[in-house]
Write an enzyme that holds these catalytic residues in place. Sequence first.
Site: not given
Ligand code: COS
Length: 388
Positions: A133, A316, A340, A366-367
């Site tokens: 998730g 971002t 209201v 979407e997060g």
């Molecule tokens: N654009 C481009 N690349 C991205 C990015 C972005 N916005 N966000 C992350 N990345 C890349 C990072 O650069 C990283 O690569 P490097 O190690 O080479 O730097 C890689 O992806 C992994 O990123 P990160 O280490 O930040 O990943 P995490 O596992 O820490 O997760 C979060 C980060 C929590 C922000 C992410 O998992 C997330 O957005 N989770 C929510 C998911 C979501 O929105 N789900 C809803 C589904 S749709 S209903």
Amino acid sequence: MSDHPMYALSEEHQAIREAVRAICDAKVAPFAAEVDEEARYPREAAEALRSADFHAPHVPEAYGGAGADALATVLVIEEIARADVSASLIPAVNKLGSLPLMIGGSEDLKKKYLGRLAAGEGFSYCLSEPDAGSDAANQKTRAVRDGDAWILNGTKRWISNAGESEFYTVLATTDPDARSKGISAFVVEKSDAGVSFGAPEKKLGIKGSPTREVYFDNVRIPGDRIIGEEGKGFEYAMQTLDHTRVTIAAQAVGVAQGALDYALGYAQERQQFGKAIADFQGLQFLLADMGMKVEAARQLTYAAAGRSERGDADLTFFGAAAKCFASDVAMEVTTNAVQVLGGYGYTRDYPVERMMRDAKITQIYEGTNQVQRIVMARQLLAGVQSTL
Ligand code: COS
């Protein structure tokens, strides 16, 4: 001085808003209560949006689409959500599902699928899983190469418009030891052998948008259905969310505006103590805060849409900020709209309780807004500056 309107919508953008609003007044709003009550797909809205080319407005003209820019797409989604959030998922999910393809896909793959999306076939996004998730990189769905083909196995959860959509962008691990660097993205068709769907989830809101599990049981797809490069899927998925969190902000602004509009009308009609309740200052302060916050959310959302269109470095941050702020505003404003209307607001005879239930999802999908704050903090600490 340039002839570009200073910090205002262009005439074209205003015309798009008016065109969508007219369709929503006629073909979306009248069915919103029934769609919610019966938890059925908003067919009337889907048809009306399809025939006006508002079902997937972001598809570029080169692929047969309307070629709406990011701000125009936001306006479309905002206006639909003002009438019915469930129906606004049609253009929102179509953008979410197809954006990984637009970002990373080969020209051939884009030609093959974007034209069919523009013609009316839906596109869903399959990232979330039972154990992936907020921790989206924890993918268990597996894609294994078999000669020229790929074979997919796994379960996706919380997939919006599942079953209705013809196409699915599916994230799967191609190298389980590499976490985010071992994830790839694929286009899967509903008709591919081995694809099936779970029962629709019984949800608090957005009942007109089916949310189902999607199962992949030895689904064999041609090699050219991989989107872009192997191992780049997580990057495409995250880049996609940067853009589409702006569309969730648009849904939030839309539903908040819908609730505010209804509350304003009601407050001027409803008589207590011999006068309209809108004449009481206590209520005026509530309405003023609602209007102020909706407008602040709208401005942040449009500013984020500009960044989405230009692909600015601070997208971002802005995508996360707009989604988080606007959805918190939507929850507050729809809840206050129920207040209201008092006891009436708490019944299904009035639309504001539906709007309050629908608004809730914008703080989650979407997060979650907690994830948005993680994203924002990381951007701030990395020194990403506003491009304004
Ligand atoms: N654009 C481009 N690349 C991205 C990015 C972005 N916005 N966000 C992350 N990345 C890349 C990072 O650069 C990283 O690569 P490097 O190690 O080479 O730097 C890689 O992806 C992994 O990123 P990160 O280490 O930040 O990943 P995490 O596992 O820490 O997760 C979060 C980060 C929590 C922000 C992410 O998992 C997330 O957005 N989770 C929510 C998911 C979501 O929105 N789900 C809803 C589904 S749709 S209903």
